[in-house]
Design a protein around this motif. Structure first.
Motif, PDB file in Angstrom:
ATOM      1  N   ILE A  29       1.051  -1.091   0.110  1.00 51.42           N
ATOM      2  CA  ILE A  29       0.139   0.088   0.053  1.00 51.42           C
ATOM      3  C   ILE A  29       0.928   1.229  -0.094  1.00 51.42           C
ATOM      4  N   SER A  30       0.549   2.116  -1.195  1.00 54.50           N
ATOM      5  CA  SER A  30       1.404   3.343  -1.071  1.00 54.50           C
ATOM      6  C   SER A  30       0.971   4.493  -0.486  1.00 54.50           C
ATOM      7  N   GLN A  31      -0.406   4.400  -0.500  1.00 52.60           N
ATOM      8  CA  GLN A  31      -1.223   5.612   0.154  1.00 52.60           C
ATOM      9  C   GLN A  31      -2.320   5.179   0.813  1.00 52.60           C
ATOM     10  N   ILE A  32      -3.152   5.903   1.878  1.00 59.33           N
ATOM     11  CA  ILE A  32      -4.392   5.707   2.297  1.00 59.33           C
ATOM     12  C   ILE A  32      -4.950   6.962   2.408  1.00 59.33           C
ATOM     13  N   LEU A  33      -6.121   7.261   1.909  1.00 57.27           N
ATOM     14  CA  LEU A  33      -6.998   8.306   1.868  1.00 57.27           C
ATOM     15  C   LEU A  33      -8.192   8.250   2.390  1.00 57.27           C
ATOM     16  N   PRO A  34      -8.414   8.989   3.470  1.00 58.14           N
ATOM     17  CA  PRO A  34      -9.959   9.086   4.154  1.00 58.14           C
ATOM     18  C   PRO A  34     -10.882   9.416   3.389  1.00 58.14           C
ATOM     19  N   VAL A  35     -12.044   8.923   3.292  1.00 56.91           N
ATOM     20  CA  VAL A  35     -13.159   8.913   2.374  1.00 56.91           C
ATOM     21  C   VAL A  35     -14.376   9.162   3.472  1.00 56.91           C
ATOM     22  N   GLY A  36     -14.398  10.600   3.817  1.00 58.39           N
ATOM     23  CA  GLY A  36     -15.628  10.922   4.711  1.00 58.39           C
ATOM     24  C   GLY A  36     -15.211  10.342   6.040  1.00 58.39           C
ATOM     25  N   GLN A  37     -16.543   9.760   6.707  1.00 59.36           N
ATOM     26  CA  GLN A  37     -16.227   9.078   8.107  1.00 59.36           C
ATOM     27  C   GLN A  37     -16.570   7.495   7.974  1.00 59.36           C
ATOM     28  N   TYR A  38     -16.510   6.998   6.730  1.00 61.17           N
ATOM     29  CA  TYR A  38     -17.216   5.943   6.382  1.00 61.17           C
ATOM     30  C   TYR A  38     -16.326   4.918   5.567  1.00 61.17           C
ATOM     31  N   ALA A  39     -14.895   5.214   5.197  1.00 62.92           N
ATOM     32  CA  ALA A  39     -14.332   4.515   4.367  1.00 62.92           C
ATOM     33  C   ALA A  39     -12.777   5.106   4.147  1.00 62.92           C
ATOM     34  N   ALA A  40     -11.867   4.449   3.480  1.00 61.23           N
ATOM     35  CA  ALA A  40     -10.584   4.905   3.195  1.00 61.23           C
ATOM     36  C   ALA A  40     -10.273   4.335   1.806  1.00 61.23           C
ATOM     37  N   LYS A  41      -9.741   5.104   0.976  1.00 66.55           N
ATOM     38  CA  LYS A  41      -9.186   4.554  -0.498  1.00 66.55           C
ATOM     39  C   LYS A  41      -7.749   4.233  -0.143  1.00 66.55           C
ATOM     40  N   LEU A  42      -7.559   2.921  -0.597  1.00 70.48           N
ATOM     41  CA  LEU A  42      -6.027   2.616  -0.559  1.00 70.48           C
ATOM     42  C   LEU A  42      -5.665   2.599  -2.188  1.00 70.48           C
ATOM     43  N   ILE A  43      -4.389   2.953  -1.867  1.00 70.09           N
ATOM     44  CA  ILE A  43      -3.638   3.107  -3.382  1.00 70.09           C
ATOM     45  C   ILE A  43      -2.666   2.272  -3.199  1.00 70.09           C
ATOM     46  N   PHE A  44      -2.558   1.376  -4.267  1.00 64.04           N
ATOM     47  CA  PHE A  44      -1.499   0.187  -4.045  1.00 64.04           C
ATOM     48  C   PHE A  44      -0.224   0.472  -5.269  1.00 64.04           C
ATOM     49  N   ASP A  45       0.897  -0.122  -4.839  1.00 65.69           N
ATOM     50  CA  ASP A  45       1.996   0.207  -5.571  1.00 65.69           C
ATOM     51  C   ASP A  45       1.920  -0.324  -6.911  1.00 65.69           C
ATOM     52  N   ASP A  46       1.029  -1.216  -7.235  1.00 61.84           N
ATOM     53  CA  ASP A  46       0.827  -1.863  -8.509  1.00 61.84           C
ATOM     54  C   ASP A  46      -0.059  -0.766  -9.504  1.00 61.84           C
ATOM     55  N   GLY A  47      -0.286   0.374  -8.858  1.00 65.77           N
ATOM     56  CA  GLY A  47      -1.212   1.401  -9.394  1.00 65.77           C
ATOM     57  C   GLY A  47      -2.579   1.094  -9.249  1.00 65.77           C
ATOM     58  N   HIS A  48      -3.296   0.024  -8.753  1.00 67.27           N
ATOM     59  CA  HIS A  48      -4.506  -0.181  -8.164  1.00 67.27           C
ATOM     60  C   HIS A  48      -5.038   1.093  -7.320  1.00 67.27           C
ATOM     61  N   ASN A  49      -6.076   1.659  -7.447  1.00 72.70           N
ATOM     62  CA  ASN A  49      -6.384   2.875  -6.787  1.00 72.70           C
ATOM     63  C   ASN A  49      -7.871   3.084  -6.576  1.00 72.70           C
ATOM     64  N   THR A  50      -8.654   2.207  -7.326  1.00 70.53           N
ATOM     65  CA  THR A  50     -10.044   2.340  -7.391  1.00 70.53           C
ATOM     66  C   THR A  50     -11.023   1.931  -6.235  1.00 70.53           C
ATOM     67  N   GLY A  51     -10.594   1.121  -5.536  1.00 69.66           N
ATOM     68  CA  GLY A  51     -11.691   0.447  -4.510  1.00 69.66           C
ATOM     69  C   GLY A  51     -11.867   1.374  -3.340  1.00 69.66           C
ATOM     70  N   LEU A  52     -12.988   1.653  -2.610  1.00 69.41           N
ATOM     71  CA  LEU A  52     -13.349   2.412  -1.484  1.00 69.41           C
ATOM     72  C   LEU A  52     -13.633   1.199  -0.374  1.00 69.41           C
ATOM     73  N   TYR A  53     -12.682   1.041   0.668  1.00 67.22           N
ATOM     74  CA  TYR A  53     -12.977   0.167   1.545  1.00 67.22           C
ATOM     75  C   TYR A  53     -13.829   0.727   2.810  1.00 67.22           C
ATOM     76  N   SER A  54     -15.172   0.611   2.426  1.00 64.04           N
ATOM     77  CA  SER A  54     -15.925   1.042   3.607  1.00 64.04           C
ATOM     78  C   SER A  54     -15.611   0.217   5.244  1.00 64.04           C
ATOM     79  N   TRP A  55     -15.962   1.021   6.262  1.00 64.46           N
ATOM     80  CA  TRP A  55     -15.819   0.379   7.525  1.00 64.46           C
ATOM     81  C   TRP A  55     -16.435  -1.013   7.607  1.00 64.46           C
ATOM     82  N   SER A  56     -17.762  -1.200   7.142  1.00 62.80           N
ATOM     83  CA  SER A  56     -18.415  -2.187   6.994  1.00 62.80           C
ATOM     84  C   SER A  56     -17.884  -3.346   6.197  1.00 62.80           C
ATOM     85  N   TYR A  57     -16.970  -2.973   4.936  1.00 64.65           N
ATOM     86  CA  TYR A  57     -16.693  -3.680   4.245  1.00 64.65           C
ATOM     87  C   TYR A  57     -15.258  -4.587   4.932  1.00 64.65           C
TER      88      TYR A  57
END
Length: 125
Positions: free
Chosen positions: A59-87
């Motif tokens: 994981i190269s970066q973690i970005l908060p998304v409001g109060q419900y999720a985080a966007k994880l950016i991976f070093d292979d370029g993948h950056n489109t998933g929002l990891y909600s707290w429930s997920y």
């Protein structure tokens, strides 16, 4: 709804600690989070896509998304998933089953976790 109170990424071990507000602590490898990405790219539209060759992903970066999720950016370029707290909580509760299913799907597809091509950088002369 499950709230997350803290995210802590261990770069060397490539592990993400997720502390939930109810004191439950979950720990995920970057590889696990990458292959279980909630993105449409991985989940597909109905049929999940098998993601292989991610054993060494980080994981190269973690970005908060409001109060419900985080966007994880991976070093292979993948950056489109929002990891909600429930997920993340669902992943924690089903981690062993999901991982075993993933390994079986890899085997059935004759795919592997290791990178297709090993690339190393040497700092020195």
């Amino acid at each position: 709804m499950h709230q997350v109170s803290k995210l802590h990424y261990h770069r060397k071990q490539k592990l993400l600690d997720v502390q939930f507000a109810d004191a439950v602590l979950a720990q995920f490898s970057a590889e696990f989070l990458r292959v279980m990405s909630p993105s449409a790219e991985v989940r597909g539209h109905g049929t999940p896509v098998l993601v292989a060759n991610k054993r060494d992903v980080a994981i190269s970066q973690i970005l908060p998304v409001g109060q419900y999720a985080a966007k994880l950016i991976f070093d292979d370029g993948h950056n489109t998933g929002l990891y909600s707290w429930s997920y993340l909580r669902q992943l924690h509760e089903q981690k062993d089953t999901l991982w075993q299913d993933y390994l079986q799907r890899l085997k059935a597809a004759n795919a592997v976790r290791d990178a297709k091509l090993e690339i190393r950088f040497h700092s020195g002369v």
